[in-house]
Scaffold this active site. Structure first.
Site: not given
Lengths: 150, 239
Positions: B123, B136
């Protein structure tokens, strides 16, 4: 000095880190197996402990006048696991990811975290980094002390 | 059907489904997901957060060569630091980090036999931190650190490792995270989304198809070194 340890007692000579610490700053040291994971699962467990340590330290240390001031030191044991490089790199990056996220979540008036990635065998270098980070660096700085890695 | 084989995890998610569409033309695709929805059943349905769920997927392939592994599963739950529960941090790390590293390891012989490629969906949040996503970010940064060190030994076995680091993509996971965050903040999801999009120089979310095209590009690159593709609409460069 407010000290929290994750993974093991501070290494011999670790008390010198406390003397380098700024007034009112909480030091979180990650040492031993927690700083030298041998699997993805162990990386996860250290990440969980780091988050819990940051939560507790920020709650304990925060005051309305100055917020919370934390130095997070991840000390790779020496000798480190010879086949553990990928997991140590994963852990180092995860710690940086957490602090980068928190840097965008908080203004420095409320929470300041500075991070040292170093080695137990280089406590002098780590101590210098702790000194700089807790007195002069401001907030949300990552300092890499001399790395000793195979 | 092609004799080239691919496995796509998170195959019913936004990016995963687009990847399946993109690579099905020249691969026999084994799809994996925790869910079944929209009338679609994955080839394998199991929980990659659990060892048994990972073993179920590995058993499906057997010993044959594997040309492409795309780890497109993941989860994102926003929470400020005081609200991050240990069990939630552990769950995010298990799904986003542990399951990926263990799948690559589990399929190592089959990937090596094919001279195959493993594409890991990391990501933008693995390259630069995002507020209220500490767990995350930890999971995605950890993937980047692991990949940097793991790519070389994999390459010595003929396996190409790639990292896709998308920015904000228009998926149900992304919109779910926005909605949850809006609820926690007492705001409106559409307003939170609008503000989020203003941070993207391109001015819009990426589409899953665009990310799938990037993944296909990564998979076709022959270079043995680690390749990282950051499709962020310019957002990463402005932070």
């Amino acid at each position: 000095m407010a000290l929290r340890t994750i993974g093991a007692q501070p290494p011999p000579g670790g008390d010198r880190l406390g003397t380098a610490l700024g007034d009112g700053v909480t030091l979180i040291i990650v040492t031993g197996g927690a700083a030298d994971p041998r699997s993805a699962g162990q990386v996860t467990e250290t990440v969980v402990e780091v988050v819990e340590g940051l939560q507790a330290a920020s709650a304990d240390a925060a005051t309305e006048e100055r917020g919370a001031d934390i130095v997070l030191a991840v000390l790779t044991p020496n000798p480190a696991a010879p086949d553990g490089r990928a997991w140590r790199d994963a852990l180092d990056e995860a710690v940086i990811g957490i602090t980068q996220s928190l840097a965008r979540e908080y203004v420095p008036d409320i929470l300041r975290i500075n991070t040292v990635l170093g080695a137990e065998a280089d406590l002098e270098g780590v101590s210098d980094s702790v000194d700089f980070l807790s007195h002069e660096a401001g907030a949300f700085t990552v300092g890499a002390a001399l790395e000793i890695r195979p | 059907m092609s004799d080239r084989r691919a496995i796509v995890t998170g195959a019913l998610g936004g990016i995963g489904a687009a990847v399946v569409d993109n690579v099905s033309a020249d691969h026999g695709v084994i799809t994996h997901d925790l869910r079944a929805h929209h009338g679609c059943d994955p080839s394998v349905r199991s929980d990659l957060a659990q060892p048994a769920g990972r073993r179920a997927l590995v058993r499906t392939l057997g010993d044959g060569p594997l040309d492409l592994l795309v780890a497109a599963h993941g989860m994102a739950v926003p929470a400020p630091l005081p609200d991050l529960r240990a069990d939630r941090v552990r769950q995010i790390m298990r799904v986003n980090f542990e399951a990926v590293t263990e799948l690559v390891e589990a399929f190592r012989p089959q990937l090596s036999a094919a001279g195959g490629c493993a594409v890991v969906i990391a990501s933008q949040a693995g390259l630069t931190g995002e507020a209220n996503f500490a767990a995350y970010c930890a999971s995605k940064f950890a993937l980047v650190g692991w990949a940097r060190t793991t790519a070389e030994p994999l390459a010595s076995e003929g396996i190409r490792l790639r990292l896709m680091c998308p920015g904000a993509v228009d998926t149900s996971m992304f919109r779910g995270a926005i909605a949850r965050w809006a609820t926690d903040m007492g705001g409106k999801p559409e307003e939170v989304l609008r503000q989020r999009v203003t941070q993207i120089p391109r001015g819009r979310l990426a589409t899953p198809a665009e990310i799938a095209a990037g993944i296909r590009y990564l998979a076709r690159l022959a270079t043995p070194e680690l390749v990282v593709l950051n499709q962020s609409g310019g957002e990463t460069f402005t932070r």
